[in-house]
Design a protein around this motif. Structure first.
Motif, PDB file in Angstrom:
ATOM      1  N   GLU A  66       0.831  -1.198   0.000  1.00 16.47           N
ATOM      2  CA  GLU A  66       0.000   0.000   0.000  1.00 16.47           C
ATOM      3  C   GLU A  66       0.871   1.256   0.000  1.00 16.47           C
ATOM      4  O   GLU A  66       2.045   1.225   0.385  1.00 16.47           O
ATOM      5  CB  GLU A  66      -0.918   0.002   1.238  1.00 16.47           C
ATOM      6  N   ASP A  67       0.297   2.373  -0.420  1.00 14.20           N
ATOM      7  CA  ASP A  67       1.025   3.635  -0.411  1.00 14.20           C
ATOM      8  C   ASP A  67       1.515   3.959   1.003  1.00 14.20           C
ATOM      9  O   ASP A  67       0.782   3.779   1.989  1.00 14.20           O
ATOM     10  CB  ASP A  67       0.126   4.779  -0.897  1.00 14.20           C
ATOM     11  N   GLY A  68       2.746   4.434   1.082  1.00 13.03           N
ATOM     12  CA  GLY A  68       3.318   4.835   2.369  1.00 13.03           C
ATOM     13  C   GLY A  68       3.975   3.724   3.144  1.00 13.03           C
ATOM     14  O   GLY A  68       4.534   3.974   4.225  1.00 13.03           O
ATOM     15  N   ALA A  69       3.949   2.486   2.638  1.00 13.85           N
ATOM     16  CA  ALA A  69       4.503   1.359   3.386  1.00 13.85           C
ATOM     17  C   ALA A  69       5.998   1.176   3.172  1.00 13.85           C
ATOM     18  O   ALA A  69       6.647   0.488   3.964  1.00 13.85           O
ATOM     19  CB  ALA A  69       3.781   0.072   3.015  1.00 13.85           C
ATOM     20  N   ILE A  70       6.546   1.765   2.112  1.00 16.98           N
ATOM     21  CA  ILE A  70       7.956   1.571   1.787  1.00 16.98           C
ATOM     22  C   ILE A  70       8.723   2.855   2.081  1.00 16.98           C
ATOM     23  O   ILE A  70       8.412   3.915   1.544  1.00 16.98           O
ATOM     24  CB  ILE A  70       8.130   1.190   0.303  1.00 16.98           C
ATOM     25  N   LEU A  71       9.737   2.760   2.958  1.00 16.22           N
ATOM     26  CA  LEU A  71      10.545   3.924   3.311  1.00 16.22           C
ATOM     27  C   LEU A  71      12.032   3.600   3.125  1.00 16.22           C
ATOM     28  O   LEU A  71      12.645   2.977   3.992  1.00 16.22           O
ATOM     29  CB  LEU A  71      10.284   4.354   4.759  1.00 16.22           C
ATOM     30  N   GLY A  95      21.308   3.459  -3.255  1.00 18.83           N
ATOM     31  CA  GLY A  95      20.642   4.697  -2.880  1.00 18.83           C
ATOM     32  C   GLY A  95      20.013   4.687  -1.507  1.00 18.83           C
ATOM     33  O   GLY A  95      19.327   5.633  -1.135  1.00 18.83           O
ATOM     34  N   ASN A  96      20.232   3.643  -0.717  1.00 21.02           N
ATOM     35  CA  ASN A  96      19.707   3.594   0.645  1.00 21.02           C
ATOM     36  C   ASN A  96      20.551   2.620   1.451  1.00 21.02           C
ATOM     37  O   ASN A  96      21.356   1.868   0.907  1.00 21.02           O
ATOM     38  CB  ASN A  96      18.230   3.188   0.662  1.00 21.02           C
ATOM     39  N   VAL A  97      20.365   2.653   2.763  1.00 22.66           N
ATOM     40  CA  VAL A  97      21.081   1.725   3.652  1.00 22.66           C
ATOM     41  C   VAL A  97      20.113   0.724   4.268  1.00 22.66           C
ATOM     42  O   VAL A  97      20.369   0.139   5.314  1.00 22.66           O
ATOM     43  CB  VAL A  97      21.848   2.493   4.745  1.00 22.66           C
ATOM     44  N   GLY A  98      19.017   0.519   3.609  1.00 22.45           N
ATOM     45  CA  GLY A  98      17.971  -0.368   4.080  1.00 22.45           C
ATOM     46  C   GLY A  98      16.616   0.237   3.756  1.00 22.45           C
ATOM     47  O   GLY A  98      16.511   1.445   3.489  1.00 22.45           O
ATOM     48  N   ILE A  99      15.602  -0.581   3.753  1.00 25.58           N
ATOM     49  CA  ILE A  99      14.241  -0.123   3.472  1.00 25.58           C
ATOM     50  C   ILE A  99      13.341  -0.594   4.601  1.00 25.58           C
ATOM     51  O   ILE A  99      13.332  -1.782   4.939  1.00 25.58           O
ATOM     52  CB  ILE A  99      13.729  -0.671   2.132  1.00 25.58           C
ATOM     53  N   HIS A 100      12.615   0.346   5.196  1.00 26.94           N
ATOM     54  CA  HIS A 100      11.678  -0.047   6.237  1.00 26.94           C
ATOM     55  C   HIS A 100      10.308  -0.324   5.632  1.00 26.94           C
ATOM     56  O   HIS A 100       9.767   0.487   4.879  1.00 26.94           O
ATOM     57  CB  HIS A 100      11.525   1.038   7.311  1.00 26.94           C
ATOM     58  N   PRO A 192       6.525   8.855  17.923  1.00 34.45           N
ATOM     59  CA  PRO A 192       6.253   9.543  16.647  1.00 34.45           C
ATOM     60  C   PRO A 192       7.478  10.352  16.212  1.00 34.45           C
ATOM     61  O   PRO A 192       8.172  10.943  17.047  1.00 34.45           O
ATOM     62  CB  PRO A 192       5.074  10.452  16.978  1.00 34.45           C
ATOM     63  N   ALA A 193       7.732  10.382  14.939  1.00 31.50           N
ATOM     64  CA  ALA A 193       8.829  11.200  14.415  1.00 31.50           C
ATOM     65  C   ALA A 193       8.417  12.672  14.438  1.00 31.50           C
ATOM     66  O   ALA A 193       7.273  13.006  14.129  1.00 31.50           O
ATOM     67  CB  ALA A 193       9.176  10.771  12.994  1.00 31.50           C
ATOM     68  N   PRO A 194       9.336  13.576  14.786  1.00 27.79           N
ATOM     69  CA  PRO A 194       9.005  15.001  14.745  1.00 27.79           C
ATOM     70  C   PRO A 194       8.854  15.484  13.307  1.00 27.79           C
ATOM     71  O   PRO A 194       9.341  14.838  12.370  1.00 27.79           O
ATOM     72  CB  PRO A 194      10.214  15.662  15.430  1.00 27.79           C
ATOM     73  N   PRO A 195       8.203  16.617  13.095  1.00 28.24           N
ATOM     74  CA  PRO A 195       8.043  17.144  11.729  1.00 28.24           C
ATOM     75  C   PRO A 195       9.399  17.349  11.050  1.00 28.24           C
ATOM     76  O   PRO A 195      10.351  17.834  11.671  1.00 28.24           O
ATOM     77  CB  PRO A 195       7.328  18.486  11.958  1.00 28.24           C
ATOM     78  N   GLY A 196       9.480  16.948   9.777  1.00 31.13           N
ATOM     79  CA  GLY A 196      10.700  17.139   9.018  1.00 31.13           C
ATOM     80  C   GLY A 196      11.800  16.143   9.288  1.00 31.13           C
ATOM     81  O   GLY A 196      12.915  16.297   8.776  1.00 31.13           O
ATOM     82  N   TRP A 197      11.504  15.115  10.079  1.00 34.25           N
ATOM     83  CA  TRP A 197      12.527  14.114  10.410  1.00 34.25           C
ATOM     84  C   TRP A 197      12.930  13.337   9.156  1.00 34.25           C
ATOM     85  O   TRP A 197      12.089  12.867   8.409  1.00 34.25           O
ATOM     86  CB  TRP A 197      11.994  13.155  11.470  1.00 34.25           C
ATOM     87  N   LYS A 198      14.247  13.180   8.944  1.00 35.35           N
ATOM     88  CA  LYS A 198      14.740  12.485   7.761  1.00 35.35           C
ATOM     89  C   LYS A 198      14.743  10.967   7.991  1.00 35.35           C
ATOM     90  O   LYS A 198      14.888  10.511   9.127  1.00 35.35           O
ATOM     91  CB  LYS A 198      16.150  12.957   7.423  1.00 35.35           C
ATOM     92  N   PRO A 199      14.600  10.192   6.926  1.00 34.07           N
ATOM     93  CA  PRO A 199      14.613   8.721   7.057  1.00 34.07           C
ATOM     94  C   PRO A 199      16.036   8.200   7.220  1.00 34.07           C
ATOM     95  O   PRO A 199      16.759   7.972   6.248  1.00 34.07           O
ATOM     96  CB  PRO A 199      13.991   8.260   5.735  1.00 34.07           C
ATOM     97  N   ILE A 200      16.453   8.022   8.462  1.00 36.47           N
ATOM     98  CA  ILE A 200      17.827   7.634   8.767  1.00 36.47           C
ATOM     99  C   ILE A 200      17.856   6.507   9.786  1.00 36.47           C
ATOM    100  O   ILE A 200      16.857   6.184  10.433  1.00 36.47           O
ATOM    101  CB  ILE A 200      18.629   8.826   9.338  1.00 36.47           C
ATOM    102  N   ALA A 217       8.453   3.737   8.382  1.00 35.32           N
ATOM    103  CA  ALA A 217       7.378   4.226   7.530  1.00 35.32           C
ATOM    104  C   ALA A 217       6.171   4.615   8.391  1.00 35.32           C
ATOM    105  O   ALA A 217       6.017   4.132   9.506  1.00 35.32           O
ATOM    106  CB  ALA A 217       6.979   3.142   6.518  1.00 35.32           C
ATOM    107  N   ARG A 218       5.356   5.484   7.866  1.00 34.81           N
ATOM    108  CA  ARG A 218       4.137   5.954   8.538  1.00 34.81           C
ATOM    109  C   ARG A 218       4.429   6.796   9.780  1.00 34.81           C
ATOM    110  O   ARG A 218       3.634   6.837  10.720  1.00 34.81           O
ATOM    111  CB  ARG A 218       3.210   4.788   8.872  1.00 34.81           C
ATOM    112  N   GLY A 219       5.622   7.449   9.801  1.00 32.17           N
ATOM    113  CA  GLY A 219       5.852   8.515  10.765  1.00 32.17           C
ATOM    114  C   GLY A 219       6.256   8.117  12.159  1.00 32.17           C
ATOM    115  O   GLY A 219       5.873   8.810  13.114  1.00 32.17           O
ATOM    116  N   HIS A 220       7.033   7.059  12.321  1.00 24.37           N
ATOM    117  CA  HIS A 220       7.485   6.666  13.655  1.00 24.37           C
ATOM    118  C   HIS A 220       8.999   6.458  13.678  1.00 24.37           C
ATOM    119  O   HIS A 220       9.649   6.326  12.639  1.00 24.37           O
ATOM    120  CB  HIS A 220       6.785   5.387  14.119  1.00 24.37           C
ATOM    121  N   ILE A 221       9.534   6.425  14.891  1.00 22.30           N
ATOM    122  CA  ILE A 221      10.941   6.099  15.130  1.00 22.30           C
ATOM    123  C   ILE A 221      10.979   4.976  16.158  1.00 22.30           C
ATOM    124  O   ILE A 221      10.324   5.047  17.200  1.00 22.30           O
ATOM    125  CB  ILE A 221      11.720   7.312  15.672  1.00 22.30           C
TER     126      ILE A 221
END
Length: 364
Positions: A66-71, A95-100, A192-200, A217-221
């Motif tokens: 589904e949309d938003g599931a791949i980060l 281009g990435n160090v892993g995919i969540h 929850p990830a703060p606004p603007g948090w990069k996928p790292i 994915a979906r805004g969490h850490i």
């Protein structure tokens, strides 16, 4: 309920679900049994590496999410006492160090794929009571109970134990496992990830304590905290504030989220860490895969990806074995050997990664 199928798969995690999908797609009748009513656990490894992605792409699963599931994650940061000391960028080709991918999304895609085929059935809330053998010791069925207590007898040509590191199938098949402790356990928490948090991914050392965070994915850490093995009962008796202060020292830019969403020990989940290797993955009419066969630690995020590779490996061989009636232990043992060697190499790699971990924080 009394039913006949080609394969009974016990455990609807990623390995068991992918195997069931691949077998059903090949025209093999499969019953997938899961102890939990809802698929997936609260905390688990969810980072796909290039090997896991290759398996899912091979079987066109990545396109089913589904949309938003791949980060895709951009880089890894190493922090020492609150300061960034090293940045690990991905290879240009990936281009990435892993995919969540959240496990719920992964399992949903696999179960929906398998459910397209009439010979696939999923049974949740099922407790396996006994493995059924014939007079020669050949496994050919499972006695279980569903969530209402109704007895289920499933006759099958092969049983696959994909039911995790505390595998019921492994125990009932009397297969010993060599356990290796690694000297640490792991506390998990999610915020929850703060606004603007990069996928790292970020790893840190504060006062000789290792901490890690994984953007989801979906805004969490997800935060992981290495603690001394078996120390959690003692920690819970101590004040929580010094512990949370250390967490903020490791990740100072997350102080607001940490204080808002981690307020007590109850906001952590404990994972006891060990690796294991079953003496054998196979018996007459029975195979183990994933953590049931070879438990791995979280280091390097190998566990999920190797479970997917196990399923891919076994699907091809089981299809061949079922067609040629080759499911005795000698044939299955030959099937096991090559895959087992590859996993043992990775388990040794995990040990080296853990022993040399602190070298990541020093440059030059």
């Amino acid at each position: 309920m009394n039913k006949n199928v080609d394969v009974c798969v016990i455990g609807a995690g990623p390995g068991g679900a992918l195997l069931s999908y691949l077998l059903a797609k090949s025209g093999i009748s499969v019953a997938l049994l899961e102890k939990q009513m809802t698929l997936g656990k609260a905390f688990r490894g969810e980072i796909l590496n290039s090997d896991g992605v290759a398996v899912l792409n091979k079987h066109e699963v990545m396109s089913r999410f589904e949309d938003g599931a791949i980060l895709p994650l951009e880089h890894i940061e190493y922090w020492l006492n609150g300061k960034l000391v090293k940045l690990l960028l991905p290879a240009m080709s990936e281009g990435n160090v892993g995919i969540h991918v959240p496990q719920a999304d992964l399992l949903d895609a696999l179960i929906k794929g398998a459910s397209q085929y009439p010979d696939f059935t999923l049974h949740t809330g099922v407790t396996v009571s006994r493995l059924v053998q014939d007079e020669d010791g050949y496994y050919h069925g499972i006695l279980a109970f569903d969530g209402t207590g109704e007895e289920m007898l499933l006759h099958c040509r092969v049983i696959v134990g994909a039911d995790g590191r505390y595998s019921t199938v492994r125990r009932q098949a009397n297969i010993p496992a060599m356990i290796r402790n690694h000297g640490y356990d792991l506390l998990w928490a999610r915020i929850p990830a703060p606004p603007g948090w990069k996928p790292i991914i970020r790893s840190a050392i504060v006062n000789n304590q290792q901490l890690h965070l994984f953007t989801q994915a979906r805004g969490h850490i997800q935060i992981g905290w290495n603690i001394e093995q078996d120390s959690y009962p003692k920690l819970r008796k101590q004040s929580f504030e010094p512990f949370i202060t250390t967490l903020i020292q490791a990740f100072p830019d997350l102080e607001h989220q940490v204080r808002q969403y981690i307020k007590s020990w109850n906001d952590f989940v404990l994972l006891d860490i060990f690796s294991s290797q079953a003496d054998t993955w196979t018996k007459d009419g029975l195979v183990l895969i994933g953590d049931a066969a070879h438990t791995m630690t979280p280091t390097g995020a190998f566990g999920l990806n190797e479970a997917l590779r196990d399923a891919d490996w076994l699907a091809d061989h089981l299809t061949q074995g079922l067609q040629g009636d080759l499911l005795d232990k000698d044939w299955l043992k030959q099937v096991e050997q090559v895959r087992r060697q590859a996993v043992e190499v990775l388990q040794q790699e995990q040990l080296i990664m853990e022993q040399t971990y602190q070298q990541n924080f020093y440059v030059g």
